[in-house]
Enzyme design. Structure first.
Site, PDB file in Angstrom:
ATOM      1  N   LYS A   1      21.125  31.245  12.992  1.00 27.02           N
ATOM      2  CA  LYS A   1      19.783  31.198  12.676  1.00 27.02           C
ATOM      3  C   LYS A   1      19.322  32.924  12.828  1.00 27.02           C
ATOM      4  CE  LYS A   1      15.221  28.346  12.043  1.00 27.02           C
ATOM      5  NZ  LYS A   1      15.580  27.567  10.769  1.00 27.02           N
TER       6      LYS A   1
ATOM      7  N   VAL B   1      -0.998  22.707   8.298  1.00 23.38           N
ATOM      8  CA  VAL B   1      -0.768  21.508   7.292  1.00 23.38           C
ATOM      9  C   VAL B   1      -0.571  23.120   5.629  1.00 23.38           C
ATOM     10  CG1 VAL B   1      -3.006  20.288   8.139  1.00 23.38           C
ATOM     11  CG2 VAL B   1      -3.028  21.792   7.567  1.00 23.38           C
ATOM     12  N   GLY B   2       0.842  23.665   7.073  1.00 27.48           N
ATOM     13  CA  GLY B   2       1.303  24.709   5.281  1.00 27.48           C
ATOM     14  C   GLY B   2       2.126  23.616   4.819  1.00 27.48           C
ATOM     15  N   SER B   3       3.056  23.926   4.398  1.00 27.04           N
ATOM     16  CA  SER B   3       3.843  23.219   3.220  1.00 27.04           C
ATOM     17  C   SER B   3       4.532  22.081   4.112  1.00 27.04           C
ATOM     18  CB  SER B   3       5.371  24.572   2.687  1.00 27.04           C
ATOM     19  OG  SER B   3       6.127  24.327   2.102  1.00 27.04           O
ATOM     20  N   VAL B   4       4.884  21.975   5.163  1.00 24.92           N
ATOM     21  CA  VAL B   4       5.809  20.966   5.557  1.00 24.92           C
ATOM     22  C   VAL B   4       3.926  19.131   5.459  1.00 24.92           C
ATOM     23  CG1 VAL B   4       6.832  19.795   7.122  1.00 24.92           C
ATOM     24  CG2 VAL B   4       7.652  21.733   6.029  1.00 24.92           C
ATOM     25  N   GLY B   5       3.398  20.192   6.684  1.00 27.11           N
ATOM     26  CA  GLY B   5       2.408  19.312   7.493  1.00 27.11           C
ATOM     27  C   GLY B   5       1.456  18.999   6.300  1.00 27.11           C
TER      28      GLY B   5
END
Length: 350
Positions: free
Chosen positions: A81, A184-188
């Protein structure tokens, strides 16, 4: 003599590399946990930390999670990472810093393969790629593996949520199932849209309150303040923001039957996995359910398959979750411990 170097999350990492570039102002960390199965793959995030110790701890935890994630997804990749430190909240990473980070990746000679994570984007990864070929998640031709990992991660989480609903709630359909989504971005956001199509009842929260309100209005859901979402009474809680949210205090306040979401390192400590288990809350280990993105960019980097192959592998995420849940039921051990045990065996540390 084995030492943790004063960092409890140091787990016999193969290398922890600290980089600085005075000309660009770059401060970055690359942690390589394991290359037993292949190059240590994992995204780079641009984030502001309280201090350097917090940044190193995050890199240690995230790189170990990538080792486990890649192993559980049956990818010939190890775990690593990258972290680029923001000078202050809201800072923007510069082109010069991205180029310097690319040179840092290149200096490791292919031991670490980077990709997009929090605070990064395809465009930013394209800048990194001007300095190293050890990067993935770049724009690809239609139908090819790779590109933005967010939508693929969202699909895997969605499939995992459905599997968890069946396992923990006995639900054969998501219609009417109440799901509280943190982030609730790209994934959520992708998970929310997929669940809305299935008729789930959604409660949404995000640090960007307007984004949560707009998506709730679009999908016919409810928006609540980010500070309230962990205590919402719900069937399924789906964390899709940052990690270390489940602590002794937050777990005691949970009002859910299932936890299944895409955020990395959701458990603040190992003991918190036991606390969820002791409360009878079904847990989908984060690095199992959120593997879609690394499957996508991993196959891109390896040059193996296309988007059809990516989707076929993502479709197997519920199978791995069921394996974990079955062993947990059989042994009485928390799902988090079972997943770690399986992953450790796969990377030769079991």
């Amino acid at each position: 003599m084995i030492t943790d170097w004063g960092f409890p999350d140091f787990d016999d990492h193969e290398g922890v590399h600290l980089f600085s570039d005075r000309e660009s102002g770059l401060s970055a960390i690359i942690a390589v946990h394991s290359s037993k199965l292949g190059p240590a793959a994992g995204g780079v995030r641009f984030w502001h930390y309280a201090d350097h110790r917090a940044a190193i701890t995050d890199a240690l935890r995230l790189s170990r999670g990538m080792s486990y994630k890649n192993a559980m997804a049956n990818l010939p990749l190890g775990g690593g990472k990258g972290v680029i430190l923001a000078s202050q909240p809201g800072a923007t990473v510069t082109t010069e810093q991205l180029q310097a980070f690319g040179r840092a990746v290149e200096s490791l000679g292919g031991k670490y393969v980077t990709a997009e994570d929090v605070g990064m984007s395809e465009e930013r990864m394209k800048v990194v790629a001007t300095q190293t070929r050890h990067v993935s998640g770049l724009p690809v031709a239609e139908g090819g593996a790779g590109g933005d990992p967010g939508p693929v991660t969202a699909r895997g989480v969605y499939l995992g949520v459905k599997a968890a609903a069946k396992r923990g709630l006995g639900a054969d359909s998501m219609a009417g199932v109440r799901v509280a989504i943190q982030g609730v971005g790209s994934v959520g956001g992708g998970v929310a849209r997929l669940l809305a199509k299935d008729g789930a009842r959604l409660v949404l929260a995000d640090v960007n309150a307007e984004r949560a309100k707009a998506l709730a209005a679009e999908l016919g859901g409810e928006a609540v303040d980010a500070s309230e979402i962990l205590g919402i009474e719900t069937d399924i809680l789906s964390p899709n923001a940052l990690g270390a949210i489940f602590t002794e205090q937050s777990i005691a306040a949970l009002k859910t039957t299932v936890v299944a979401g895409g955020a990395n390192n959701q458990l603040a400590t190992r003991q918190d996995g036991h606390r969820l288990h002791d409360r009878g809350i079904l847990y989908a280990p984060d690095y199992v359910i959120n593997a879609g993105g690394i499957i996508n960019v991993g196959l891109e980097y390896l040059g193996q398959g296309n988007m059809a192959e990516v989707q076929a592998r993502v479709d197997k995420i519920p199978d791995r979750l069921i394996e974990v849940w079955d062993e947990s039921a059989r042994t009485g051990d928390p799902e988090s411990e079972v997943a770690d045990r399986i992953a450790q065996r796969l990377i030769g540390r079991g």
